[in-house]
Design a protein around this motif. Sequence first.
Motif, mmCIF file in Angstrom:
data_model
loop_
_atom_site.group_PDB
_atom_site.id
_atom_site.type_symbol
_atom_site.label_atom_id
_atom_site.label_comp_id
_atom_site.label_asym_id
_atom_site.label_seq_id
_atom_site.Cartn_x
_atom_site.Cartn_y
_atom_site.Cartn_z
ATOM 1 N N MET A 93 0.842 -1.204 0.000
ATOM 2 C CA MET A 93 0.000 0.000 0.000
ATOM 3 C C MET A 93 0.877 1.253 0.000
ATOM 4 S SD MET A 93 -3.334 -0.557 -0.087
ATOM 5 C CE MET A 93 -4.182 0.767 0.796
ATOM 6 N N ALA A 94 1.954 1.234 0.766
ATOM 7 C CA ALA A 94 2.856 2.389 0.823
ATOM 8 C C ALA A 94 3.509 2.630 -0.541
ATOM 9 C CB ALA A 94 3.922 2.177 1.900
ATOM 10 N N GLU A 95 3.973 1.564 -1.178
ATOM 11 C CA GLU A 95 4.604 1.699 -2.494
ATOM 12 C C GLU A 95 3.607 2.245 -3.520
ATOM 13 O OE1 GLU A 95 6.792 -1.030 -5.911
ATOM 14 O OE2 GLU A 95 6.411 -1.912 -3.939
ATOM 15 N N SER A 96 2.409 1.707 -3.517
ATOM 16 C CA SER A 96 1.385 2.170 -4.448
ATOM 17 C C SER A 96 1.008 3.623 -4.168
ATOM 18 C CB SER A 96 0.155 1.262 -4.350
ATOM 19 O OG SER A 96 -0.834 1.665 -5.258
ATOM 20 N N ALA A 97 0.902 3.963 -2.890
ATOM 21 C CA ALA A 97 0.551 5.342 -2.506
ATOM 22 C C ALA A 97 1.609 6.335 -2.980
ATOM 23 C CB ALA A 97 0.375 5.432 -0.994
ATOM 24 N N ARG A 98 2.888 5.952 -2.912
ATOM 25 C CA ARG A 98 3.961 6.818 -3.421
ATOM 26 C C ARG A 98 3.781 7.052 -4.912
ATOM 27 N NH1 ARG A 98 7.071 3.953 0.045
ATOM 28 N NH2 ARG A 98 7.739 2.451 -1.531
ATOM 29 N N GLU A 99 3.462 5.989 -5.635
ATOM 30 C CA GLU A 99 3.335 6.092 -7.092
ATOM 31 C C GLU A 99 2.196 7.010 -7.525
ATOM 32 O OE1 GLU A 99 3.103 2.184 -8.778
ATOM 33 O OE2 GLU A 99 5.205 1.751 -8.322
#
Length: 151
Positions: A93-99
Amino acid sequence: MTFKLSTRSLDRLIGVDERLVAVVKGAIHKSKIDFGVICGMRTRKEQEDLVAKGASQTMKSKHLDGLAVDLMAYIGSRASWELNLYDDIAAAMAESAREVDVPIRWGAAWTVPNIAYFDGTMEEAMNGYIDTRRTQGRRCFIDGPHFEAMV
């Protein structure tokens, strides 16, 4: 292995803020753990019932505004509440949120305002929250399946 959201999970995202939906849809492809959406939008009555049962602590839930989702981890076809699995889901979720540039707060790390830019692992984020609560002499409320868009 790449996972995908089921039709039921996609249906549970109806009414959820499109930015949070984008984060969830991106995270399922990045996650090492399969997951589904168990809750998106809630009615006031549903929230009242959850508070009455002790399953939620507030009537100010972001679920009422479409700014929160609860995700369920799956190991094969078995649903799991094992907290370590949610560390991995939170990382996705954190990686996707950064993107997609959406700030996300995780229910197992309430003191981290945006896990997308937390400098450490999600386990460290959770442990930091636990340590903070302990030093305050307060109980922790670990809600590993819960994610909120901070928009």
